[in-house]
Design a protein around this motif. Structure first.
Motif, PDB file in Angstrom:
ATOM      1  N   VAL A  22      26.567   0.955  22.174  1.00  0.00           N
ATOM      2  CA  VAL A  22      28.084   0.431  21.725  1.00  0.00           C
ATOM      3  C   VAL A  22      28.336   1.976  20.309  1.00  0.00           C
ATOM      4  O   VAL A  22      29.783   2.358  20.457  1.00  0.00           O
ATOM      5  CB  VAL A  22      28.828  -0.992  21.073  1.00  0.00           C
ATOM      6  N   SER A  23      27.612   1.182  19.944  1.00  0.00           N
ATOM      7  CA  SER A  23      27.943   3.087  18.297  1.00  0.00           C
ATOM      8  C   SER A  23      28.452   3.921  18.626  1.00  0.00           C
ATOM      9  O   SER A  23      29.374   4.080  18.014  1.00  0.00           O
ATOM     10  CB  SER A  23      26.790   2.622  17.504  1.00  0.00           C
ATOM     11  N   VAL A  51      32.006   4.472  20.447  1.00  0.00           N
ATOM     12  CA  VAL A  51      32.841   4.365  18.872  1.00  0.00           C
ATOM     13  C   VAL A  51      32.919   5.750  18.344  1.00  0.00           C
ATOM     14  O   VAL A  51      33.985   5.880  17.792  1.00  0.00           O
ATOM     15  CB  VAL A  51      32.473   2.856  18.008  1.00  0.00           C
ATOM     16  N   LEU A  52      31.424   6.038  18.175  1.00  0.00           N
ATOM     17  CA  LEU A  52      31.554   7.199  17.635  1.00  0.00           C
ATOM     18  C   LEU A  52      32.132   8.484  17.705  1.00  0.00           C
ATOM     19  O   LEU A  52      32.932   9.258  17.578  1.00  0.00           O
ATOM     20  CB  LEU A  52      30.403   7.714  16.721  1.00  0.00           C
ATOM     21  N   GLY A  93      31.919   2.676  13.503  1.00  0.00           N
ATOM     22  CA  GLY A  93      30.654   1.786  14.298  1.00  0.00           C
ATOM     23  C   GLY A  93      29.310   2.892  13.646  1.00  0.00           C
ATOM     24  O   GLY A  93      28.490   2.204  13.769  1.00  0.00           O
TER      25      GLY A  93
END
Lengths: 164, 140
Positions: free
Chosen positions: A12-13, A16-17, B17
């Protein structure tokens, strides 16, 4: 390793990035070129993105530090590092790459995901560069800071190594 | 002004994020560092890196539809120069233990002097390279 990474969070990170980079137009090499074109057609766009990003991150870093002060053992302890020749030389070489192409690891991987072939060329060369710098001769003592262990008491406010 | 606010918001999303990875996994969202570890895999330290990179690629794929204007399909430089730049970016980031995300966002966000210095040098070396590039007739 006593530390267990949440794989879903990792994905997910990354997702999102990439979205954030595209939404902020940081995927366009012209934006990074505009940032380093200090003596020419300078554009503050990237700085604005940086202010938003590091500002938001600062809040998360504070929460993280607070969690650790409460004794949470979810993080990796990494020794703080010094400003040394590796940092100065590495950062200079990195900046040359910025000045030539206006490309960066994150934006390049995002563009690769979008299917642009040139990004594959750039990312391939970048992977070679990363490996070259990992050659045993170049590792030096700084590398030992990469050993990760369970987190003890946080002796310093920000004992995490920056890697990026 | 709207662009400025939108850019700030996109930056904040990036920070969130990266912050998520810090809070949930205790990891710094340094893209070059994560990639380097994935390219030289070590036991027990590969899966999260691979999934992070897959997330990035997937995010790019979605961005192609969501913000198509942000995706540049044509090479910004001749391929030989992209190779040179890629080598510099990979080698330099690894030596400096960080790139734009690791030093520029996470490091600066943690108020690390080391990262502030790194980011300033990225910019100074980039500015110098830019001057040389234009002086010798490189395309803008």
């Amino acid at each position: 390793m006593s530390h267990k990474d949440n794989l879903f969070v990792a994905a997910v990170s990354g997702f999102v990035l990439a979205l954030a980079l595209a939404l902020g137009q940081l995927t366009r090499p012209a934006i990074i070129i505009g940032w380093v074109d200090v003596f020419g057609d300078w554009k503050p766009h990237m700085m604005v993105f940086f202010v938003g990003a590091s500002g938001a991150y600062h809040l998360f870093a504070r929460i993280h530090a607070w969690k650790r002060a409460q004794g949470a053992a979810d993080a990796c302890a990494v020794k703080p590092m010094r400003i040394d020749a590796r940092l100065l030389i590495g950062a200079t070489i990195f900046g040359v790459g910025w000045g030539i192409a206006g490309a960066c690891p994150g934006p390049a991987l995002t563009t690769l995901g979008a299917g642009a072939p040139w990004a594959a060329v750039f990312v391939g060369a970048m992977a070679v560069g990363l490996r070259l710098a990992d050659a045993p001769r170049l590792r030096g003592p700084a590398k030992s800071a990469e050993s990760r262990g369970p987190l003890g008491k946080a002796a310093r406010p920000w004992p995490i190594r920056s890697e990026g | 002004m709207t662009t400025t606010i939108a850019t700030l918001a996109a930056g904040a999303l990036f920070g969130a994020g990266a912050g998520l990875l810090l809070i949930a996994n205790g990891r710094i969202a340094g893209i070059s560092g994560i990639a380097a570890g994935a390219f030289s895999p070590q036991r027990g330290d590969f899966a999260w890196r691979a999934l992070f990179l897959l997330g990035l690629l997937l995010g790019g794929r979605v961005a192609l539809h969501l913000v198509p204007a942000a995706i540049v399909p044509a090479p910004p430089r001749p391929l030989a120069w992209l190779v040179v730049a890629g080598l510099c970016i990979g080698f330099g980031a690894r030596l400096a233990n960080g790139c734009t995300s690791g030093h520029g966002v996470c490091g600066v966000g943690r108020l690390s002097l080391r990262s502030l210095v790194a980011t300033a040098i990225f910019t100074a070396a980039g500015a110098f390279t830019r001057v040389v590039w234009l002086r010798f007739g490189g395309a803008s």
